[in-house]
Write an enzyme that holds these catalytic residues in place. Structure first.
Site, PDB file in Angstrom:
ATOM      1  CE  LYS A   1      39.925  49.627  39.767  1.00 11.52           C
ATOM      2  NZ  LYS A   1      39.796  48.334  40.473  1.00 11.52           N
TER       3      LYS A   1
ATOM      4  CB  SER B   1      40.966  45.740  38.049  1.00 10.07           C
ATOM      5  OG  SER B   1      40.239  46.029  39.247  1.00 10.07           O
TER       6      SER B   1
ATOM      7  CB  SER C   1      41.139  44.449  41.936  1.00 11.20           C
ATOM      8  OG  SER C   1      40.838  43.460  40.984  1.00 11.20           O
TER       9      SER C   1
END
Length: 438
Positions: free
Chosen positions: A79, A154, A178
């Protein structure tokens, strides 16, 4: 031979050991898949072609010398709020464009030290404050199970890349769900460890006391293998001995397929002693409290950016920050009280030998064109607020062909026991359904 992107970590190790394939061939296979499929998925925001190929050569040399490491030659991705040496470290924000990480985050360094090959960085919801990964600066990531649908967030790029077979495993971050929400929406596995179990050095924070780095993978075996090299060592823990169930799902808008999956999971664990957990505060109040506390911390982190370059933050992000910043002091105090009560209540109920079973999210993935439901983190927030480990397990598809999932929340430091219980649940649910791209 099985297509290379369908091999799990054990399968890759076996193929390397037998001389059927080399890490260089595997990396080239994944790079070709990214080139072919990611323009439609938009899960990647940075690809380290030269670095991945160089790492593959080193990996091949270790295998040839009989010195293979635990994750030798395993392609992973990260990420974009987690630092990867030499790649843009943007956290999904235009304000961080051009910031190149000069060293790896601790979690990434641990992956490399275990032999993993980092392919690149992944798209995410702007600043990690949201759960759709409809990013105004880096593009709208799509769910591999259906074009036009959200992968969650996210860590949406992480969930989508794993589900699309564009890496074996991925790192995400989990503040109020997330890692687990994208795992659920994309039909894969994700774990949020005990808060602090994986060092967060090299992470652009949303909320330092809620954030946890965690892996996403296509199987519990792979999830456990990656977690083993990421997390600080803890004593082995037995599986939970008691099962906790929430007293009510009222007002959470759980879809029928989600409820059916949860009920199947409860039946599979019917032999465990059960108790009902009734939080002192309602789910809406708990969710709101988590948002207020996290968003107000992000306001502090983004203070200079908001003052000097507000145009580098999207209208949506500015709205959420302004809203959180405008919450009256009395309401902030009430939110902090909700957080304290929820943390104490969840920890007391689970204690050292319990596990809380819930859906991961009240709904399956939805179209990007739809207004996101406010309940997405209704169940996932409990683990973050309590600082406890939680794992999301696929539980099949709804009537529209989209994945649903359940989750288990366990005792602090109890990841090993929680994973053991998750294996039992996974075997009964048999809920993993590969995306069409696999």
């Amino acid at each position: 031979m099985t297509p290379l992107h369908q091999l799990d970590i054990a399968g890759l190790r076996a193929a390397y050991g037998a001389g059927d394939v080399t890490p260089a061939q595997v990396v080239d296979h994944y790079l070709a898949r990214i080139d072919a499929h990611d323009p439609a998925i938009r899960s990647y925001v940075g690809i380290d072609i030269a670095g991945a190929r160089a790492a593959a050569v080193e990996s091949g040399a270790r295998i040839a010398a009989g010195r293979a490491l635990p994750l030798e030659g395993v392609p992973v991705a990260v990420k974009s709020n987690i630092a990867v040496r030499g790649l843009e470290w943007n956290a999904g924000m235009a304000a961080r464009r051009g910031i190149i990480a000069d060293e790896d985050a601790v979690a990434v360094a641990r992956l490399r030290a275990a032999g993993a090959i980092v392919l690149g960085t992944l798209n995410m919801h702007e600043a990690a404050l949201g759960a759709t990964t409809d990013n105004p600066w880096f593009g709208r990531t799509m769910n591999p199970h259906r074009a036009g649908y959200t992968p969650g967030g996210s860590s949406g790029g992480s969930g989508a890349a794993v589900a699309a077979g564009l890496c074996v495993a991925a790192l995400g971050t989990d503040t109020l769900g997330s890692v687990r929400i994208p795992a659920a929406y994309n039909g894969v596995y994700g774990i949020k460890p005990t808060h602090g179990a994986i060092p967060d050095a090299g992470l652009v924070p949303l909320s330092e006391w809620l954030d946890s780095i965690g892996p996403i993978a296509q199987s519990i075996d792979d999830l456990e293998a990656v977690l083993a090299v990421l997390a600080d060592p803890v004593p082995a823990a037995p599986p939970p001995a008691r099962l906790l169930l929430l007293d009510s799902f009222d007002g959470l808008g759980c879809e029928p397929a989600v409820l059916a999956a949860y009920e199947r999971a409860a039946v599979l664990l019917a032999d465990m002693p059960k108790a009902i957990f009734a939080p002192e505060d309602g789910a809406a109040d708990i969710r709101f409290a988590g948002f207020v506390v996290a968003a107000r911390e992000l306001i502090d982190h983004l203070g200079p950016v908001r003052a000097q370059a507000p145009e580098s933050l999207s209208d949506e992000l500015r709205f959420m920050l302004d809203y959180a910043g405008g919450v009256p002091a009395a309401d902030v105090a009430r939110a902090e009280g909700v957080i304290a009560r929820t943390r104490a209540g969840v920890r007391a109920a689970i204690a050292g030998d319990g596990a809380l079973l819930m859906p991961t999210a009240p709904q399956a993935a939805f179209a990007h064109s739809r207004r996101p439901p406010v309940t997405q983190s209704a169940f996932t927030a409990f683990a973050n607020i309590a600082g406890l480990p939680a794992i999301s397990i696929p539980a099949g598809l709804d009537g529209d062909g989209m994945p649903v999932a359940v989750q288990l929340v366990g005792a602090p430091g109890g990841e090993a026991g929680l994973i053991a219980l998750a294996r039992r649940l996974d075997a009964g649910l048999a809920g993993f359904v590969p995306s069409p791209l696999i």
